[in-house]
Design an enzyme around this catalytic site. Structure first.
Site, PDB file in Angstrom:
ATOM      1  N   ASP A  39      21.083  20.446  -3.502  1.00  0.00           N
ATOM      2  CA  ASP A  39      21.331  20.284  -1.981  1.00  0.00           C
ATOM      3  C   ASP A  39      22.519  19.450  -1.576  1.00  0.00           C
ATOM      4  OD1 ASP A  39      18.730  21.274  -2.134  1.00  0.00           O
ATOM      5  OD2 ASP A  39      17.627  19.812  -0.996  1.00  0.00           O
ATOM      6  N   ASP A  40      22.558  19.434  -0.308  1.00  0.00           N
ATOM      7  CA  ASP A  40      23.656  18.573   0.462  1.00  0.00           C
ATOM      8  C   ASP A  40      25.142  19.017   0.457  1.00  0.00           C
ATOM      9  OD1 ASP A  40      21.251  17.269   1.072  1.00  0.00           O
ATOM     10  OD2 ASP A  40      21.695  15.393   0.077  1.00  0.00           O
ATOM     11  N   HIS A  90      20.256  24.291   5.013  1.00  0.00           N
ATOM     12  CA  HIS A  90      19.516  22.970   4.767  1.00  0.00           C
ATOM     13  C   HIS A  90      19.634  22.129   5.955  1.00  0.00           C
ATOM     14  CE1 HIS A  90      17.981  19.677   2.157  1.00  0.00           C
ATOM     15  NE2 HIS A  90      19.015  18.877   2.083  1.00  0.00           N
ATOM     16  N   HIS A  94      21.110  17.284   8.421  1.00  0.00           N
ATOM     17  CA  HIS A  94      19.999  16.749   7.515  1.00  0.00           C
ATOM     18  C   HIS A  94      19.311  15.557   8.090  1.00  0.00           C
ATOM     19  CE1 HIS A  94      18.391  15.133   3.916  1.00  0.00           C
ATOM     20  NE2 HIS A  94      18.804  16.279   3.179  1.00  0.00           N
ATOM     21  N   TYR A 131      14.419  16.418   3.149  1.00  0.00           N
ATOM     22  CA  TYR A 131      13.429  15.451   2.676  1.00  0.00           C
ATOM     23  C   TYR A 131      12.028  16.258   2.203  1.00  0.00           C
ATOM     24  CZ  TYR A 131      16.515  12.594   5.338  1.00  0.00           C
ATOM     25  OH  TYR A 131      17.720  12.088   5.906  1.00  0.00           O
ATOM     26  N   HIS A 183      21.119  17.630  -6.448  1.00  0.00           N
ATOM     27  CA  HIS A 183      21.979  17.529  -5.497  1.00  0.00           C
ATOM     28  C   HIS A 183      23.575  17.625  -5.902  1.00  0.00           C
ATOM     29  CE1 HIS A 183      18.268  15.499  -3.788  1.00  0.00           C
ATOM     30  NE2 HIS A 183      18.812  15.781  -2.707  1.00  0.00           N
TER      31      HIS A 183
END
Length: 347
Positions: A39-40, A90, A94, A131, A183
């Site tokens: 992710d991210d 995503h 965020h 989350y 991540h």
């Protein structure tokens, strides 16, 4: 001499290709496939290193990109695809989407779709909520945009300062069809990749893709054994012949529940069902919620019962277990996370 040297180079190159092809063909995926997710990203400081390390270890993964990162680093998004990875949505910034209005959620998801499509020529079909927080409003907007919500079964805790060895240990819990959360931005996560790859090989598991149906990990070409999600009621192909069907008979079983993620108004849990000293042909797990919890999404089992009393029985493909063997099912539920006492009966 020059001709001989060139011949040597060609021979070496052909040998390398042959060895690589042999190694690829020799990969044993008889235990199934797992989903590695990051992710991210993309992040200029780490994404290239992450991609190179995954490729060097023969692994493919799904990258859930933040829209503004994708917009600002389009070449890295293209590099993800060029490296054989899959790309998902995503959100754009965020945020805590469950605390936002419908129009704000729509903007977050749609802008990310556009940013990734601009970079790769194709809009994502997978979405991971920041989350892991989700609700009906968010899910309805996902559906409007043709997105499949993907949570996870195992949390590597890399975001929480987990060491490389702790990340490797988390990945070692992965079973067929399951997905792990990692991540893009942590050096420890990259350092864990060679050991994760070695552990998967030792357990005859392979890194797979996560297609919208069933939303679980399968072979990169979309085939192979995997746990289905509620949106895909069809049972997958039978397990490979290396996992023999246990003989007819009845034994005991146990079941344990683990909360793997929680957010305001909901949570995700996995249940592990384990056969006793004798093989079993099927299982049924029952429990009663202590509050107003209710299951909104279930995979790996079939639910019955009403109110606070829950009964989940095996799918046709995961009921047969050898002595001491185990399988898992999972669910997303509304309400406050709880771990009630479970009862398991076998047939």
């Amino acid at each position: 001499m020059l001709a001989a040297a060139l011949a040597g180079v060609v021979t070496a190159a052909l040998a390398t290709v042959t060895l690589s092809a042999t190694a690829a063909q020799a990969a044993d995926c008889s235990a199934g496939y797992v989903g590695l997710t990051y992710d991210d990203g993309p992040n200029p400081s780490n994404t290239t290193n992450l991609l190179n390390t995954l490729k060097a270890n023969g692994l493919r993964a799904t990258f859930f990109n933040i829209g503004q990162n994708a917009q600002n680093n389009q070449s890295l998004v293209r590099a993800q695809v060029d490296a054989g990875m899959w790309v998902g949505n995503h959100s754009y910034t965020h945020p805590h989407l469950t605390q936002m209005s419908s129009s704000q959620i729509q903007s977050e998801l749609q802008r990310t779709q556009q940013a990734i499509q601009q970079a790769t020529g194709q809009a994502p079909k997978l979405f991971r909520p920041p989350y892991g927080e989700t609700n009906y409003t968010l899910q309805s907007i996902e559906q409007q945009l043709g997105l499949k919500e993907i949570i996870w079964d195992v949390d590597s805790q890399d975001w929480n300062g987990a060491s490389t060895s702790q990340i490797v240990q988390a990945a070692s819990r992965l079973q067929n069809g399951q997905i792990i959360l990692m991540h893009d931005q942590y050096a420890t996560t990259v350092q864990a990749i060679p050991q994760i790859a070695a552990n998967l090989r030792s357990r005859t598991l392979c890194a797979g893709m996560i297609p919208p149906p069933p939303g679980r990990a399968v072979a990169p070409d979309g085939s192979g054994p995997a746990s289905p999600s509620p949106s895909n009621p069809q049972s997958p192909s039978p397990s490979p012949s290396s996992s023999p069907t246990p003989p007819t008979g009845q034994g005991g079983c146990t079941a344990t529940m683990e909360t793997v993620n929680a957010w305001t108004g909901g949570f995700q849990s996995n249940v592990t069902v384990r056969a006793g000293s004798s093989a079993i042909r099927g299982w049924t797990v029952t429990w009663s919620w202590p509050g107003s919890q209710s299951i909104s999404q279930l995979w790996g089992g079939v639910q019955s019962g009403s109110g606070s009393s829950i009964t989940v029985r095996n799918e046709s493909w995961n009921g047969s277990l050898g002595a001491s063997a185990s399988t898992t099912f999972g669910f997303v539920a509304n309400g406050t996370a709880a771990t009630p006492a479970l009862t398991c009966s076998a047939s």
